[in-house]
Motif scaffolding. Sequence first.
Motif, short mmCIF file in Angstrom:
data_model
loop_
_atom_site.label_atom_id
_atom_site.label_comp_id
_atom_site.label_asym_id
_atom_site.label_seq_id
_atom_site.Cartn_x
_atom_site.Cartn_y
_atom_site.Cartn_z
N THR A 89 12.95 -6.48 -2.15
CA THR A 89 13.27 -6.11 -3.53
C THR A 89 14.23 -4.97 -3.64
OG1 THR A 89 12.11 -5.55 -6.00
CG2 THR A 89 11.08 -4.61 -3.97
N HIS A 90 14.74 -4.72 -4.81
CA HIS A 90 15.56 -3.67 -4.83
C HIS A 90 14.72 -2.47 -5.52
CE1 HIS A 90 18.56 -6.82 -4.39
NE2 HIS A 90 19.49 -5.88 -3.80
N PHE A 91 13.66 -2.79 -6.49
CA PHE A 91 12.78 -1.87 -7.04
C PHE A 91 11.37 -2.15 -7.12
CE2 PHE A 91 16.82 -2.29 -9.63
CZ PHE A 91 17.67 -1.19 -9.57
N ILE A 92 10.48 -1.09 -7.17
CA ILE A 92 9.26 -1.21 -7.18
C ILE A 92 8.75 -0.02 -7.99
CG2 ILE A 92 7.09 -1.39 -6.01
CD1 ILE A 92 8.46 -1.40 -3.24
N ALA A 93 7.76 -0.60 -8.91
CA ALA A 93 7.10 0.34 -10.14
C ALA A 93 5.84 0.39 -9.58
CB ALA A 93 7.51 0.01 -11.27
N PHE A 94 5.02 1.51 -9.34
CA PHE A 94 3.83 1.86 -9.24
C PHE A 94 3.10 2.58 -10.42
CE2 PHE A 94 5.40 1.94 -4.72
CZ PHE A 94 4.86 1.01 -4.25
N ASP A 95 2.06 1.73 -10.96
CA ASP A 95 1.46 2.08 -12.16
C ASP A 95 -0.18 3.03 -11.59
OD1 ASP A 95 3.22 1.54 -13.66
OD2 ASP A 95 2.20 -0.34 -14.60
N PHE A 96 -0.23 4.37 -11.83
CA PHE A 96 -1.36 4.90 -11.48
C PHE A 96 -1.95 5.75 -12.78
CE2 PHE A 96 0.90 5.06 -7.59
CZ PHE A 96 -0.08 4.98 -6.66
N GLY A 97 -3.49 5.47 -12.69
CA GLY A 97 -4.24 6.18 -13.94
C GLY A 97 -4.51 7.58 -13.48
N ILE A 98 -4.76 8.77 -14.08
CA ILE A 98 -5.17 9.83 -13.75
C ILE A 98 -6.56 9.70 -13.79
CG2 ILE A 98 -5.17 12.33 -13.95
CD1 ILE A 98 -2.15 12.36 -14.96
N CYS A 99 -7.22 9.67 -12.80
CA CYS A 99 -8.76 9.37 -13.01
C CYS A 99 -9.64 10.70 -12.46
CB CYS A 99 -8.80 8.20 -12.05
SG CYS A 99 -8.18 6.85 -12.91
N GLU A 100 -10.86 10.24 -12.80
CA GLU A 100 -11.94 11.09 -12.17
C GLU A 100 -12.81 10.53 -11.12
OE1 GLU A 100 -14.35 14.78 -14.30
OE2 GLU A 100 -14.89 12.67 -14.91
N ASN A 101 -12.98 11.06 -9.97
CA ASN A 101 -14.04 10.18 -9.08
C ASN A 101 -15.47 10.73 -9.23
OD1 ASN A 101 -14.21 12.93 -7.61
ND2 ASN A 101 -12.64 12.43 -6.21
N GLU A 102 -16.39 10.19 -8.34
CA GLU A 102 -17.67 10.41 -8.69
C GLU A 102 -17.90 11.85 -8.48
OE1 GLU A 102 -19.56 7.85 -5.86
OE2 GLU A 102 -18.99 6.04 -7.13
N SER A 103 -16.94 12.66 -7.69
CA SER A 103 -17.31 14.23 -7.47
C SER A 103 -16.80 14.97 -8.72
CB SER A 103 -16.61 14.59 -6.25
OG SER A 103 -17.43 13.87 -5.21
N GLY A 104 -16.15 14.47 -9.55
CA GLY A 104 -15.48 15.01 -10.88
C GLY A 104 -14.20 15.49 -10.53
N GLU A 105 -13.35 15.22 -9.39
CA GLU A 105 -12.10 15.46 -8.89
C GLU A 105 -11.22 14.41 -9.66
OE1 GLU A 105 -12.78 15.23 -4.85
OE2 GLU A 105 -13.67 17.14 -4.61
N TYR A 354 10.31 3.36 -7.28
CA TYR A 354 10.98 3.35 -5.95
C TYR A 354 12.12 2.54 -6.10
CZ TYR A 354 7.54 5.53 -3.04
OH TYR A 354 6.66 6.31 -2.29
N PHE A 355 13.39 2.84 -5.48
CA PHE A 355 14.68 2.15 -5.36
C PHE A 355 14.65 1.91 -3.80
CE2 PHE A 355 17.09 4.19 -9.01
CZ PHE A 355 15.89 3.92 -9.72
N TRP A 356 15.27 0.77 -3.79
CA TRP A 356 15.38 0.17 -2.24
C TRP A 356 16.80 -0.24 -2.06
CZ3 TRP A 356 10.99 -2.88 0.34
CH2 TRP A 356 11.07 -2.84 1.76
#
Length: 398
Positions: A89-105, A354-356
């Motif tokens: 591919t020439h392009f990739i987009a990664f979607d992330f949530g800003i999350c809280e883990n079980e330790s509260g981090e 991401y650009f490729w």
Amino acid sequence: MVPAIRKQFNESFTDAGYQQYLAVLNEKYKGAIEFRVAETPVFIDKIFKEKLLSACESIVDFIVQPNFIELTNHAIPTSVKVPNENKHTHFIAFDFGICENESGELEPQLIEMQGFPTLFAYQIWHDLTFRKQYAIPENFSCYLNGFTQETYTALLNEIIVGKHSPEEVILLELFPHEQKTKVDFYFTAEYTGISIVCLTELIKEGNDLFYMKDKKKIQIKRIYNRIIFDDLQQQKKEIQAIGQILFEDLNVEWVPHPNWFYRISKYTLPFIHHPYVPTTWFLNELKQVPPDLENYVLKPLFSFAGQGVVIDVTPKDIESVQDPENWILQKKVKYAAVIDTPNEPAKAELRIFYFWKEGDERPIATNNLARLSKGKMIGVRYNQDKDWVGGSLAYFEK
């Protein structure tokens, strides 16, 4: 995310300033931004930035494996498979949530990824407008890996246009001027010089494609593809019939090739094992239903814009699926309401671009967009009548 900067931004914020910001953002293409624009950017420190990039690079490691194409051959429905696929591919987009883990981090958690373009050109203008209207710290940038507005724009232009003249390259979409992302199309045309063409305007002669520009018929050598084939399949039969052109053996280059929309997608998630990627199974490979099913979300592989997603999953939902090979069960993530606003805090989702470049061994992280939410999910229908939500971008500490 960066308390001192967040405090300073919120204290200096005024509604009049926000309205001025919106006016500047809309001044080039009035009425083209049909989605809500959030009042604030997201400020990301170095530590969280490195977490994001480490997750992305781990996924890229998987995508560049020699057997990746073999592993994802079943990702592409036969009805939408396009000939002459290229090596990556020439392009990739990664979607992330800003999350809280079980330790509260706080940590990023991958929500989705796509081997497909997003608002690459609009975000250039978005950053310029933010910096014009607000005091963004100099040691923060929306760009990654040392990219600047100039180098990012140059790379985007190089990848889209390739070795051709701009008039031989088109941005192809289905009714482009009716799409909610049309503002990005307009900025893409501005920054690259290519034309925006509707699927219905294509002219086919043999295996060649043409379009009309200023009453002149021009051969198309390269297509910057923005058509989502799932969308095409929802159209009237006569539009779908026109769309069959795209599945023929054409004398054109694709940027990116449509098959990569499916190869790098929800389909890829079950293959990825990383702390920042939620556990995911193909439904037909699920040996037993998790006892804590309330902690999972059920998603169709072949849909877009969140259609068909089941948030509160029950055993009955799983039993009623007729084609389990086309569904995934993914562990829910806990979004953290980390963006302080004048009333309730907002959650955020970050999309890393991401650009490729052709010939390179790997893609590279370049830029981003952000989306803020106070609803149950990210998206317009979950955020009606709320403020400090909508489209934005993140500024990363250098």
